[in-house]
Scaffold this motif. Structure first.
Motif, PDB file in Angstrom:
ATOM      1  N   PRO A  60       0.797  -1.228   0.000  1.00  0.00           N
ATOM      2  CA  PRO A  60       0.000   0.000   0.000  1.00  0.00           C
ATOM      3  C   PRO A  60       0.835   1.286   0.000  1.00  0.00           C
ATOM      4  O   PRO A  60       0.510   2.239  -0.695  1.00  0.00           O
ATOM      5  CB  PRO A  60      -0.835  -0.118   1.276  1.00  0.00           C
ATOM      6  N   TRP A  61       1.911   1.306   0.764  1.00  0.00           N
ATOM      7  CA  TRP A  61       2.714   2.533   0.808  1.00  0.00           C
ATOM      8  C   TRP A  61       3.353   2.829  -0.541  1.00  0.00           C
ATOM      9  O   TRP A  61       3.565   3.986  -0.901  1.00  0.00           O
ATOM     10  CB  TRP A  61       3.778   2.470   1.908  1.00  0.00           C
ATOM     11  N   GLN A  62       3.618   1.782  -1.336  1.00  0.00           N
ATOM     12  CA  GLN A  62       4.194   1.988  -2.662  1.00  0.00           C
ATOM     13  C   GLN A  62       3.185   2.673  -3.586  1.00  0.00           C
ATOM     14  O   GLN A  62       3.566   3.519  -4.394  1.00  0.00           O
ATOM     15  CB  GLN A  62       4.635   0.653  -3.260  1.00  0.00           C
ATOM     16  N   VAL A  63       1.921   2.314  -3.451  1.00  0.00           N
ATOM     17  CA  VAL A  63       0.885   2.949  -4.267  1.00  0.00           C
ATOM     18  C   VAL A  63       0.735   4.413  -3.864  1.00  0.00           C
ATOM     19  O   VAL A  63       0.683   5.301  -4.713  1.00  0.00           O
ATOM     20  CB  VAL A  63      -0.467   2.207  -4.126  1.00  0.00           C
ATOM     21  N   ARG A  64       0.681   4.655  -2.547  1.00  0.00           N
ATOM     22  CA  ARG A  64       0.509   6.027  -2.061  1.00  0.00           C
ATOM     23  C   ARG A  64       1.654   6.934  -2.479  1.00  0.00           C
ATOM     24  O   ARG A  64       1.446   8.102  -2.810  1.00  0.00           O
ATOM     25  CB  ARG A  64       0.407   6.040  -0.533  1.00  0.00           C
TER      26      ARG A  64
END
Length: 89
Positions: free
Chosen positions: A21-25
């Protein structure tokens, strides 16, 4: 060239490591080339393809988990139905 996602027999995305998720954000795209406005469409579409592949894997796993839970629930109901009344074992 847009890089697609190659699936193995287990349904995992073999072309990339797991998307977190942090990679998408935090994902940022390069601006489009000279004379164009916005982001580089090829880069955006490749990333969206990757995200959609990861989501498909998650939804497949969720569906399998729900099927497994339903089977376990049904087995418990059958076991309870097979127990004679008043049996405290």
């Amino acid at each position: 060239m847009i890089v697609g996602i190659r699936r193995t027999t287990l349904g995992s995305a073999a072309a990339y490591p797991r998307l977190l998720p942090w990679q998408v954000r935090e994902r940022r795209f390069k601006p489009a080339g000279f004379g164009r406005r916005g982001l580089d469409p090829r880069e955006v579409y490749a990333y969206l393809e990757r995200v959609s592949g990861e989501l498909a894997i998650v939804y497949d796993a969720l569906a399998a988990s729900r099927r497994e839970a339903a089977v376990a629930h049904y087995a418990l109901l059958r076991r309870e139905a097979d127990q004679p009344l008043g049996d405290d074992r």
